[in-house]
Motif scaffolding. Structure first.
Motif, PDB file in Angstrom:
ATOM      1  N   VAL A   4      28.851  39.732  29.988  1.00 31.72           N
ATOM      2  CA  VAL A   4      28.280  39.624  31.331  1.00 31.72           C
ATOM      3  C   VAL A   4      27.180  38.579  31.356  1.00 31.72           C
ATOM      4  N   LEU A   5      26.305  38.613  30.360  1.00 31.88           N
ATOM      5  CA  LEU A   5      25.220  37.626  30.306  1.00 31.88           C
ATOM      6  C   LEU A   5      25.757  36.214  30.083  1.00 31.88           C
ATOM      7  N   ARG A   6      26.748  36.077  29.224  1.00 35.18           N
ATOM      8  CA  ARG A   6      27.353  34.762  29.011  1.00 35.18           C
ATOM      9  C   ARG A   6      28.040  34.264  30.271  1.00 35.18           C
ATOM     10  N   SER A   7      28.671  35.162  31.005  1.00 41.42           N
ATOM     11  CA  SER A   7      29.339  34.779  32.254  1.00 41.42           C
ATOM     12  C   SER A   7      28.336  34.349  33.309  1.00 41.42           C
ATOM     13  N   LEU A   8      27.212  35.048  33.408  1.00 35.33           N
ATOM     14  CA  LEU A   8      26.170  34.641  34.352  1.00 35.33           C
ATOM     15  C   LEU A   8      25.577  33.285  33.974  1.00 35.33           C
ATOM     16  N   GLY A   9      25.369  33.080  32.694  1.00 35.77           N
ATOM     17  CA  GLY A   9      24.896  31.772  32.229  1.00 35.77           C
ATOM     18  C   GLY A   9      25.908  30.683  32.518  1.00 35.77           C
ATOM     19  N   ALA A  10      27.178  30.986  32.329  1.00 36.81           N
ATOM     20  CA  ALA A  10      28.236  30.016  32.617  1.00 36.81           C
ATOM     21  C   ALA A  10      28.297  29.712  34.101  1.00 36.81           C
ATOM     22  N   LEU A  11      28.042  30.710  34.932  1.00 40.77           N
ATOM     23  CA  LEU A  11      28.026  30.501  36.379  1.00 40.77           C
ATOM     24  C   LEU A  11      26.931  29.516  36.777  1.00 40.77           C
ATOM     25  N   VAL A  12      25.774  29.646  36.165  1.00 44.58           N
ATOM     26  CA  VAL A  12      24.659  28.746  36.468  1.00 44.58           C
ATOM     27  C   VAL A  12      24.942  27.335  35.950  1.00 44.58           C
ATOM     28  N   VAL A  13      25.416  27.239  34.720  1.00 46.02           N
ATOM     29  CA  VAL A  13      25.672  25.921  34.124  1.00 46.02           C
ATOM     30  C   VAL A  13      26.737  25.163  34.905  1.00 46.02           C
ATOM     31  N   THR A  14      27.818  25.840  35.259  1.00 44.05           N
ATOM     32  CA  THR A  14      28.881  25.157  35.990  1.00 44.05           C
ATOM     33  C   THR A  14      28.439  24.782  37.402  1.00 44.05           C
ATOM     34  N   TYR A  15      27.593  25.611  38.005  1.00 39.90           N
ATOM     35  CA  TYR A  15      27.067  25.280  39.331  1.00 39.90           C
ATOM     36  C   TYR A  15      26.210  24.015  39.270  1.00 39.90           C
TER      37      TYR A  15
END
Length: 86
Positions: A4-15
């Motif tokens: 979940v934390l990696r996915s949230l981080g990935a959401l920010v990075v890709t944004y």
């Protein structure tokens, strides 16, 4: 929990990455569905390349290290396509 934390981080990075590229191209190209797909594929490739270099420096290179970034990148692509059609 880690996923979940990696996915949230990935959401920010890709944004951030996609907004930077879209901002650089704004006014220079006419946005269409094909252009948005190309931009998001480029952003995913750039993130995967940088992540691959970082992982290769620390441990063995893993192809699936960027897999967690695919879903968030697709989500931003779908959001941009919805904005384009509006």
């Amino acid at each position: 929990m880690e996923l979940v934390l990696r996915s949230l981080g990935a959401l920010v990075v890709t944004y951030v990455m996609s907004r930077i590229v879209l901002g650089l191209l704004k006014g220079r190209v006419r946005f269409s569905a094909a252009v948005l797909v190309a931009i998001h594929l480029f952003c995913f490739g750039a993130v995967a390349f940088v992540l691959g270099l970082m992982r290769a420096y620390l441990t063995w290179f893993e192809w699936n290290a960027a897999a967690v970034y695919a879903v968030p990148q697709a989500a931003w692509l779908l959001l941009d396509l919805a904005r384009l059609r509006r």
